[in-house]
Design an enzyme around this catalytic site. Structure first.
Site, PDB file in Angstrom:
ATOM      1  N   LYS A   1       1.411  -1.304  -0.035  1.00  0.00           N
ATOM      2  CA  LYS A   1       0.077  -0.284  -0.462  1.00  0.00           C
ATOM      3  C   LYS A   1       1.005   0.959  -0.433  1.00  0.00           C
ATOM      4  CE  LYS A   1      -4.721  -1.645   2.009  1.00  0.00           C
ATOM      5  NZ  LYS A   1      -5.478  -1.290   3.208  1.00  0.00           N
TER       6      LYS A   1
ATOM      7  N   HIS B   1      -9.667  -9.450  13.872  1.00  0.00           N
ATOM      8  CA  HIS B   1      -9.369  -9.857  12.862  1.00  0.00           C
ATOM      9  C   HIS B   1      -8.438  -8.903  12.033  1.00  0.00           C
ATOM     10  CE1 HIS B   1     -10.543  -5.285  11.350  1.00  0.00           C
ATOM     11  NE2 HIS B   1     -11.062  -5.191  12.032  1.00  0.00           N
TER      12      HIS B   1
ATOM     13  N   ARG C   1      -2.239  -5.310  13.810  1.00  0.00           N
ATOM     14  CA  ARG C   1      -1.379  -4.077  13.695  1.00  0.00           C
ATOM     15  C   ARG C   1      -1.598  -2.888  14.128  1.00  0.00           C
ATOM     16  NH1 ARG C   1       1.943  -1.626   9.460  1.00  0.00           N
ATOM     17  NH2 ARG C   1       1.276   0.676   7.919  1.00  0.00           N
TER      18      ARG C   1
END
Length: 199
Positions: free
Chosen positions: A83, A149, A154
């Site tokens: 990204k 999830h 992160r």
């Protein structure tokens, strides 16, 4: 089988409810990792969850990891950010090196030809859907108040670094953010940054 939203928690009725929280606490991450014990892929999954948390890996970054990114001799992990993120090299801690060593031994027994670091039981690079499923499975096994999830690991990394007193710029570099606005959320709500005031 019910369709599980990306973020959710189990309500009293057993149905999945939407949760606004986007990260796990450090203690919840510990419980998630502990829940891998006795699982079919305990060694791989423990290593996977630990590295995702400690290095703030996106699920695609973890699934796309190659063997040559992990240098146990130099005790570093070469993080290839996606990204448009800035790739970095992170130090590996003792518990991470032990988890990596255990997984590499297990992986060697599979006699694989490919370079993927994390692989499935079918001997293919690990897929993001598999990681999503194991996060849900371990969330339930750990009795977490929500269904976790991968992105929560992160975010958990960012908040854990802020809790340790890391400044915004350091967290930005560690997570590979090009725009510091993506990093500010981790430090803006952290009370430790005010501790030296009014002394």
């Amino acid at each position: 089988m019910i369709n599980t939203p990306k973020r959710g928690k189990l309500g009293r009725s057993g149905r999945v409810e939407v949760s606004e929280r986007k990260h796990l606490t450090s203690r919840e991450v510990e419980r998630l990792i502990e829940a891998t014990k006795g699982g079919r892929n305990e060694i791989r999954d423990r290593c996977l969850l630990l590295l995702m948390f400690r290095h703030g890996l996106r699920v695609s970054e973890a699934c796309g990891m190659k063997l040559d990114q992990v240098d146990t001799e130099s005790r570093v992990l070469h993080v290839a950010r996606l990204k448009g993120g800035l790739s970095t090299t992170h130090p590996l801690r003792g518990d991470e090196l032990r988890a990596i060593s255990a997984w590499l031994k297990e992986r060697a027994r599979m006699k694989l030809a490919g370079k993927a670091f994390f692989v499935s039981e079918q001997r293919k690079p690990l897929h993001r859907s598999t990681v999503n499923l194991l996060m849900e499975t371990y969330s339930k096994a750990a009795s977490l108040p929500l269904l976790a999830h991968p992105q929560m690991l992160r975010h958990a990394c960012g908040f854990a670094l802020a809790d340790q007193g890391a400044d915004t710029r350091l967290i930005q570099d560690y997570l590979g953010h090009r725009n510091i606005q993506h990093t500010v959320k981790y430090t803006a709500t952290n009370p430790t940054r005010f501790e030296k005031l009014w002394r």
